[in-house]
Design an enzyme around this catalytic site. Structure first.
Site, PDB file in Angstrom:
ATOM      1  N   ASN A   1       0.862  -1.187   0.000  1.00 48.91           N
ATOM      2  CA  ASN A   1       0.000   0.000   0.000  1.00 48.91           C
ATOM      3  C   ASN A   1       0.896   1.235   0.000  1.00 48.91           C
ATOM      4  OD1 ASN A   1      -1.856   2.012   0.466  1.00 48.91           O
ATOM      5  ND2 ASN A   1      -2.326   1.411   2.571  1.00 48.91           N
TER       6      ASN A   1
ATOM      7  N   LYS B   1       0.062   4.286  -0.326  1.00 48.60           N
ATOM      8  CA  LYS B   1      -0.604   5.465   0.261  1.00 48.60           C
ATOM      9  C   LYS B   1      -0.403   6.712  -0.632  1.00 48.60           C
ATOM     10  CE  LYS B   1       0.191   3.452   4.757  1.00 48.60           C
ATOM     11  NZ  LYS B   1      -0.076   3.561   6.158  1.00 48.60           N
TER      12      LYS B   1
ATOM     13  N   HIS C   1      -9.717   1.005   4.879  1.00 48.50           N
ATOM     14  CA  HIS C   1      -8.440   1.190   5.573  1.00 48.50           C
ATOM     15  C   HIS C   1      -8.675   2.118   6.770  1.00 48.50           C
ATOM     16  CE1 HIS C   1      -4.319   2.386   6.390  1.00 48.50           C
ATOM     17  NE2 HIS C   1      -3.930   1.331   5.679  1.00 48.50           N
TER      18      HIS C   1
ATOM     19  N   GLU D   1      -7.098   4.529   7.853  1.00 44.19           N
ATOM     20  CA  GLU D   1      -6.902   5.952   7.549  1.00 44.19           C
ATOM     21  C   GLU D   1      -8.160   6.538   6.905  1.00 44.19           C
ATOM     22  OE1 GLU D   1      -3.236   5.466   5.398  1.00 44.19           O
ATOM     23  OE2 GLU D   1      -2.235   4.924   7.260  1.00 44.19           O
TER      24      GLU D   1
ATOM     25  N   GLU E   1      -5.791  -5.139  10.486  1.00 48.45           N
ATOM     26  CA  GLU E   1      -4.807  -4.068  10.637  1.00 48.45           C
ATOM     27  C   GLU E   1      -5.091  -3.302  11.929  1.00 48.45           C
ATOM     28  OE1 GLU E   1      -2.670  -3.008   6.827  1.00 48.45           O
ATOM     29  OE2 GLU E   1      -4.337  -1.637   7.009  1.00 48.45           O
TER      30      GLU E   1
ATOM     31  N   GLY F   1       2.023   1.947  10.803  1.00 53.32           N
ATOM     32  CA  GLY F   1       3.013   3.023  10.700  1.00 53.32           C
ATOM     33  C   GLY F   1       3.696   3.371  12.011  1.00 53.32           C
TER      34      GLY F   1
ATOM     35  N   SER G   1       3.007  -2.438  10.347  1.00 52.36           N
ATOM     36  CA  SER G   1       4.446  -2.455  10.622  1.00 52.36           C
ATOM     37  C   SER G   1       5.124  -3.777  10.259  1.00 52.36           C
ATOM     38  CB  SER G   1       4.716  -2.088  12.086  1.00 52.36           C
ATOM     39  OG  SER G   1       4.320  -0.753  12.324  1.00 52.36           O
TER      40      SER G   1
HETATM   41  C1  PEP Z   1      -0.988   0.045   5.920  1.00 56.49           C
HETATM   42  O1  PEP Z   1      -0.999   1.231   5.617  1.00 56.49           O
HETATM   43  O2  PEP Z   1      -1.880  -0.698   5.507  1.00 56.49           O
HETATM   44  C2  PEP Z   1       0.107  -0.439   6.748  1.00 56.49           C
HETATM   45  C3  PEP Z   1       0.031  -1.659   7.214  1.00 56.49           C
HETATM   46  O3  PEP Z   1       1.143   0.424   6.986  1.00 56.49           O
HETATM   47  P1  PEP Z   1       2.548   0.071   7.679  1.00 56.49           P
HETATM   48  O4  PEP Z   1       3.046  -1.222   7.094  1.00 56.49           O
HETATM   49  O5  PEP Z   1       3.425   1.217   7.365  1.00 56.49           O
HETATM   50  O6  PEP Z   1       2.289  -0.088   9.157  1.00 56.49           O
END
Ligand code: PEP
Length: 254
Positions: A8, A10, A98, A100, A170, A176, A215
């Site tokens: 992803n 973003k 997601h 976000e 998630e 992040g 992460s």
């Molecule tokens: C994501 O944005 O779906 C995500 C898992 O980000 P990160 O791997 O940076 O934690």
């Protein structure tokens, strides 16, 4: 079950940078891996057409996902991109719900359900994201919260319409932050969600994958991705770095 790794990207990279990253990734992976693992990239909408053209022209095995899809089908909805428009570009997947989008853009469970319907109606595989905020994990409320998100997202789906679906756990506190869920925690959530989803009429064991995101990095990928229960990963930050992303993909024992 074939594992899947989704990058992803973003809100990063213009379309030229996106093409470069796709090509670099493709050069770094051998065909063998690309055949045994589904590798998916989710760039910004502005890069979808360019990346899909490279994939089609060069017959790459890498697949493309959008990061979102509209809850509307067409009409006076400025700024929106519909499932039919994505489908016309041969986009295979869409990330939906997601955290976000849920938190920054206030997307409701109802809207997410509409987006899931719009995707499956247009042959786009939904990557349905769900996960609890930190405060719910500590007071043990998280499983109820997650099941509610999942049940709302799939409400009304019918077997004759649904082909593949991907459920992505998630946890918000892991996205992040560098704080990854333990394998045990990820397995607990994904098994619970799988048990719930397996009661649904659209469920197909062969075509429903349960993945983890938050992460994921080269240092924790092997442990997470070689668990039988975890069918893959949604990778944010590390997917923008080809070396790291390739290390994550290569950590899967084939
Ligand atoms: C994501 O944005 O779906 C995500 C898992 O980000 P990160 O791997 O940076 O934690």
């Amino acid at each position: 079950m074939k594992k899947i790794i989704i990058g992803n990207w973003k809100l990063n990279l213009d379309h030229l940078e996106a093409i470069q990253l796709l090509q670099k990734l493709n050069y770094s992976l051998d065909v063998d891996i690309e055949e045994k693992i589904d590798i998916v990239l989710a760039p910004s909408h502005t890069s979808l057409r360019s990346l899909q053209t490279v994939v089609d022209t060069d017959k790459l095995k890498i697949q493309i996902s959008s990061q979102d899809v509209s809850g509307y089908l067409n009409g006076p909805y400025t700024g929106e991109v519909s499932a039919a428009q994505l489908s016309k570009l041969n986009i295979s997947y869409s990330i939906i719900g997601h955290s976000e989008r849920r938190t920054v853009f206030n997307e409701s469970d109802e809207l997410i359900n509409t987006k899931v319907h719009n995707s499956v109606d247009n042959n786009i595989i939904p990557i349905i994201c769900f996960g609890e905020p930190d405060e719910l994990r500590t007071n043990n409320e998280f499983l109820r919260f997650i099941l509610n998100q999942v049940n709302s997202a799939v409400k009304g789906l019918r077997k004759d319409k649904v082909d593949e679906i991907i459920f992505a756990y998630e946890p918000i506190w892991a996205i992040g932050t560098g704080k990854v869920a333990s394998v045990e925690d990820a397995i607990q959530v994904l098994s619970t969600v799988k048990e719930e989803v397996s009661k649904k009429s659209f469920f197909d064991e062969e075509k429903t994958r349960f993945i983890y995101g938050g992460s994921v990095s080269p240092s924790n990928a092997a442990e997470l991705l070689n668990s039988k229960i975890i069918d893959g990963a949604l990778v944010g930050g590390a997917s923008l770095d080809v070396e790291k992303f390739v290390q994550i993909i290569r950590s899967i024992k084939l």
